[in-house]
Write an enzyme that holds these catalytic residues in place. Structure first.
Site, PDB file in Angstrom:
ATOM      1  N   LYS A  60     -10.871  -4.473  -4.033  1.00  0.00           N
ATOM      2  CA  LYS A  60     -12.120  -3.372  -4.417  1.00  0.00           C
ATOM      3  C   LYS A  60     -11.447  -2.367  -5.073  1.00  0.00           C
ATOM      4  CE  LYS A  60     -13.347  -3.542  -0.094  1.00  0.00           C
ATOM      5  NZ  LYS A  60     -12.186  -3.499   0.969  1.00  0.00           N
ATOM      6  N   LYS A 101      -3.916 -10.238  -6.379  1.00  0.00           N
ATOM      7  CA  LYS A 101      -5.303 -10.631  -5.761  1.00  0.00           C
ATOM      8  C   LYS A 101      -6.235  -9.780  -6.433  1.00  0.00           C
ATOM      9  CE  LYS A 101      -5.777  -7.839  -1.600  1.00  0.00           C
ATOM     10  NZ  LYS A 101      -6.705  -7.692  -0.476  1.00  0.00           N
ATOM     11  N   LYS A 115       0.858  -1.217   0.026  1.00  0.00           N
ATOM     12  CA  LYS A 115       0.038   0.091  -0.066  1.00  0.00           C
ATOM     13  C   LYS A 115       0.697   1.191   0.048  1.00  0.00           C
ATOM     14  CE  LYS A 115      -4.412  -1.711   1.233  1.00  0.00           C
ATOM     15  NZ  LYS A 115      -5.742  -1.577   2.043  1.00  0.00           N
TER      16      LYS A 115
END
Ligand code: AQP
Length: 344
Positions: free
Chosen positions: A204, A201, A118
């Site tokens: 969203k 992966k 992130k």
């Protein structure tokens, strides 16, 4: 559930309102939550404080938070059986996170792969909350003396850190925390992959719409996304994560959506073209999503009821959390809490 002194084992899980959920969240996590409701005390939380680690539009966050709770219920979480609530409405989550941050080591947090990923994706805002995210997650779980945490494989490392923090605390101050166990799907749905880049992966917050299938996508959109899924030029349908990650992902999604095992999938598809695999996977996913989409609309038609359920959930969760916070204050030498918690 619902009784703060129940003796059943406790299951807790959560998702961030960073957007609507994907089929990765559904097959990797939520589908595991539903059966737990029958024999456990279950708490399912919308972790809006976690979402703040990435810059959010306030209107969108407010909307996404309620909609996420509605998606939980549309997917099968029953507020009569489970406590459904919003993290920021139970202040003990933040209070315990501060205390636990004094039991987490910098080196441990630096090793978290989600932090590394992130911070690369949000280079302009590598805030301290992104770094201490796993400590808040540990607080979410430990606050309820949780035994089982049903999560996708990506959260396994955070769960291990939660266990380490709890063990460290207990070694110093006595057996306050229950040591939680992860419950991770054993088959491919533990990590549903991005349809455009199956090395990653499905997330969203992925930038490309084609990369992710949302639980509320309509049937045509689902079909379109699967038809455009990246595969390979080998022309064989088999499970091979290393050389055929895209095809393996489609097979795994088909298995999760139809409740089939790998052998059945191979028997069904092995002599077919990729086109058939894509269309049948879309159809299987649509069969799962259609009743969820319908129930979601019904829930959203009555926002007052939804807010009432969440307020009640926050009161129930807060009453449970107050018990352990009293214990923690005691063992740490903090003054007793002045009955400030709403015991619902
Ligand atoms: N692709 C996935 N496959 C299997 N399980 C998954 N989960 C998430 N993605 C997959 C599981 O869903 C639960 C809720 O996840 P979250 O909302 O807390 O955040 P996340 O893991 O960071 O999921 P996203 O979709 O990738 O969110 P963003 O894009 O906001 O970072 C967890 O149990 C997770 O394991």
């Amino acid at each position: 559930m619902t009784d703060a002194v129940s003796k059943r084992s406790v299951a807790f899980s959560a998702a961030q309102p960073t957007g609507h959920l994907t089929i990765g969240n559904l097959f990797g996590a939520i589908n595991n939550w539903i059966p737990l409701q029958e024999h456990h005390d279950t708490l399912f939380c919308v972790v809006d404080l976690h979402a703040l680690t990435v810059r959010q539009d306030p209107q969108e966050l407010r909307k996404n938070t309620l909609e996420l709770a509605a998606i939980y219920m549309a997917a099968g979480i029953d507020p009569e059986k489970s406590i459904v609530f919003i993290q920021s409405q139970v202040p003990q989550h933040s209070q315990l996170a501060w205390i636990l941050s004094t039991f987490a080591q910098l080196g441990e947090l630096e090793r978290m792969t989600q932090f590394k990923d992130k911070s690369l994706r949000h280079r302009g805002n590598v805030n301290a909350g992104l770094f201490t995210y796993p400590v808040l997650m540990a607080a979410d779980i430990l606050l309820y003396k949780t035994n089982i945490v049903p999560v996708g494989e990506d959260q396994k490392q955070h769960l291990e850190l939660t266990r380490d923090i709890a063990i460290r605390f207990n070694n110093i101050h006595g057996p306050v925390f229950t040591i939680p166990e992860p419950a991770i799907q054993s088959h491919g749905a533990a990590r549903v992959r991005d349809l455009q880049n199956p090395e990653k992966k499905m997330s969203k917050s992925a930038e490309s719409d084609l990369a992710k299938v949302m639980m509320l996508d309509d049937a045509n959109t689902v079909l379109k996304k699967f038809k455009k899924a990246v595969t390979d030029s080998l022309g064989e349908i088999r499970f091979d994560e290393t050389n055929q990650a895209g095809v393996t992902n489609l097979l795994s999604i088909w298995c999760a959506a139809t409740g089939s095992n790998r052998e059945t999938a191979l028997a069904h598809f092995s002599h077919n073209q990729y086109g058939k695999l894509k269309v049948e996977t879309a159809e299987a996913v649509n069969a799962v999503l259609e009743p969820i989409r319908q129930k979601y609309q019904m829930i959203m038609n009555d926002p007052t009821k939804l807010e009432r359920i969440l307020t009640h959930g926050a009161q129930q969760a807060s009453a449970m959390a107050a018990i352990i916070m009293t214990q923690i204050h005691d063992v740490l030498g903090l003054p007793p809490l002045p009955g400030a918690y709403n015991r619902g």
